[in-house]
Design a protein around this motif. Structure first.
Motif, PDB file in Angstrom:
ATOM      1  N   THR A  33       0.868  -1.174   0.000  1.00  0.00           N
ATOM      2  CA  THR A  33       0.000   0.000   0.000  1.00  0.00           C
ATOM      3  C   THR A  33       0.907   1.227   0.000  1.00  0.00           C
ATOM      4  O   THR A  33       1.874   1.278   0.751  1.00  0.00           O
ATOM      5  CB  THR A  33      -0.897   0.008   1.239  1.00  0.00           C
ATOM      6  N   MET A  34       0.596   2.194  -0.844  1.00  0.00           N
ATOM      7  CA  MET A  34       1.424   3.397  -0.959  1.00  0.00           C
ATOM      8  C   MET A  34       0.640   4.623  -0.512  1.00  0.00           C
ATOM      9  O   MET A  34      -0.572   4.713  -0.723  1.00  0.00           O
ATOM     10  CB  MET A  34       1.879   3.588  -2.406  1.00  0.00           C
ATOM     11  N   TYR A  95       5.993  13.678   1.108  1.00  0.00           N
ATOM     12  CA  TYR A  95       6.694  12.411   1.270  1.00  0.00           C
ATOM     13  C   TYR A  95       5.837  11.269   0.734  1.00  0.00           C
ATOM     14  O   TYR A  95       4.625  11.251   0.957  1.00  0.00           O
ATOM     15  CB  TYR A  95       6.967  12.122   2.743  1.00  0.00           C
ATOM     16  N   CYS A  96       6.458  10.322   0.070  1.00  0.00           N
ATOM     17  CA  CYS A  96       5.745   9.087  -0.211  1.00  0.00           C
ATOM     18  C   CYS A  96       6.196   8.027   0.791  1.00  0.00           C
ATOM     19  O   CYS A  96       7.283   8.118   1.380  1.00  0.00           O
ATOM     20  CB  CYS A  96       5.942   8.608  -1.641  1.00  0.00           C
ATOM     21  N   ALA A  97       5.334   7.054   0.978  1.00  0.00           N
ATOM     22  CA  ALA A  97       5.578   6.033   1.980  1.00  0.00           C
ATOM     23  C   ALA A  97       4.956   4.717   1.539  1.00  0.00           C
ATOM     24  O   ALA A  97       4.020   4.707   0.732  1.00  0.00           O
ATOM     25  CB  ALA A  97       4.999   6.465   3.326  1.00  0.00           C
ATOM     26  N   ALA A  98       5.470   3.635   2.090  1.00  0.00           N
ATOM     27  CA  ALA A  98       4.992   2.300   1.733  1.00  0.00           C
ATOM     28  C   ALA A  98       4.764   1.475   2.983  1.00  0.00           C
ATOM     29  O   ALA A  98       5.490   1.629   3.980  1.00  0.00           O
ATOM     30  CB  ALA A  98       6.011   1.604   0.834  1.00  0.00           C
ATOM     31  N   LYS A  99       3.763   0.615   2.914  1.00  0.00           N
ATOM     32  CA  LYS A  99       3.510  -0.276   4.043  1.00  0.00           C
ATOM     33  C   LYS A  99       2.857  -1.562   3.575  1.00  0.00           C
ATOM     34  O   LYS A  99       2.245  -1.607   2.502  1.00  0.00           O
ATOM     35  CB  LYS A  99       2.610   0.399   5.085  1.00  0.00           C
ATOM     36  N   TYR A 111       8.119   2.457   5.374  1.00  0.00           N
ATOM     37  CA  TYR A 111       9.197   2.982   4.532  1.00  0.00           C
ATOM     38  C   TYR A 111       8.838   4.383   4.049  1.00  0.00           C
ATOM     39  O   TYR A 111       7.693   4.644   3.660  1.00  0.00           O
ATOM     40  CB  TYR A 111       9.422   2.062   3.324  1.00  0.00           C
ATOM     41  N   TRP A 112       9.859   5.257   4.039  1.00  0.00           N
ATOM     42  CA  TRP A 112       9.642   6.661   3.704  1.00  0.00           C
ATOM     43  C   TRP A 112      10.687   7.150   2.735  1.00  0.00           C
ATOM     44  O   TRP A 112      11.862   6.752   2.793  1.00  0.00           O
ATOM     45  CB  TRP A 112       9.693   7.512   4.977  1.00  0.00           C
TER      46      TRP A 112
END
Length: 122
Positions: A33-34, A95-99, A111-112
Motif C-alpha cells: 500500500t502506498m 513524502y511518499c511512503a509504503a507499508k 518505509y519513507w
C-alpha cells in the motif's frame, strides 16, 4: 525492503498543477500500500492520500478531495500524486511512503522517502 525517491516538486502559482512521482526500488513494490504525506513548516506531518496495491482503491484527506489524484504503475515501480487547483496552504514537503497491509486508513507506514518541496505562491 523498499527504497523510495520522490521527484516533481517545485514552485507553482495558486491554481496551478504539479505531478509528484515516487520511484521505488525492490521487487515487491506491487505488494505494498502506498501513501503520500506532507509536512508544512512548523506543523505535524499530515496524511494526504493512499492507494491499494492494485490501484483499485484510493483514499484522500478531505482537504484535497477533488483536487489531488493518487495513481500507481506497478510495471514502473512508481506512484504518482497529481495535484491540481493548488492553494498556498498546500505548501509543504511531500513524502511518499509504503507499508504492508490492505488498510488505506491506517497511517502507520514503514518505509519513507526523503521528501520533495512543493511551494504554492499566492
Amino acid at each position: 525492503q523498499v527504497a523510495l525517491v520522490e521527484s516533481g516538486g517545485g514552485l507553482v502559482q495558486a491554481g496551478g498543477s504539479l505531478r509528484l512521482s515516487c520511484a521505488a526500488s525492490g521487487r515487491t513494490f506491487s505488494s505494498y500500500t502506498m501513501g503520500w504525506f506532507r509536512q508544512a513548516s512548523g506543523k505535524e506531518r499530515e496524511f494526504v492520500a493512499a492507494i491499494s496495491w492494485s490501484g483499485g482503491r484510493t483514499y484522500y484527506v478531505d482537504s484535497v478531495k477533488g483536487r489531488f489524484t493518487i495513481a500507481r504503475d506497478n510495471a514502473k515501480n512508481t506512484v504518482y500524486l497529481q495535484m491540481n487547483s493548488l492553494k498556498p496552504e498546500d505548501t509543504a514537503v511531500y513524502y511518499c511512503a509504503a507499508k504492508s497491509g490492505a488498510s488505506l486508513i491506517n497511517t502507520e507506514y514503514r518505509y519513507w522517502g526523503q521528501g520533495t518541496q512543493v511551494t504554492v505562491s499566492s
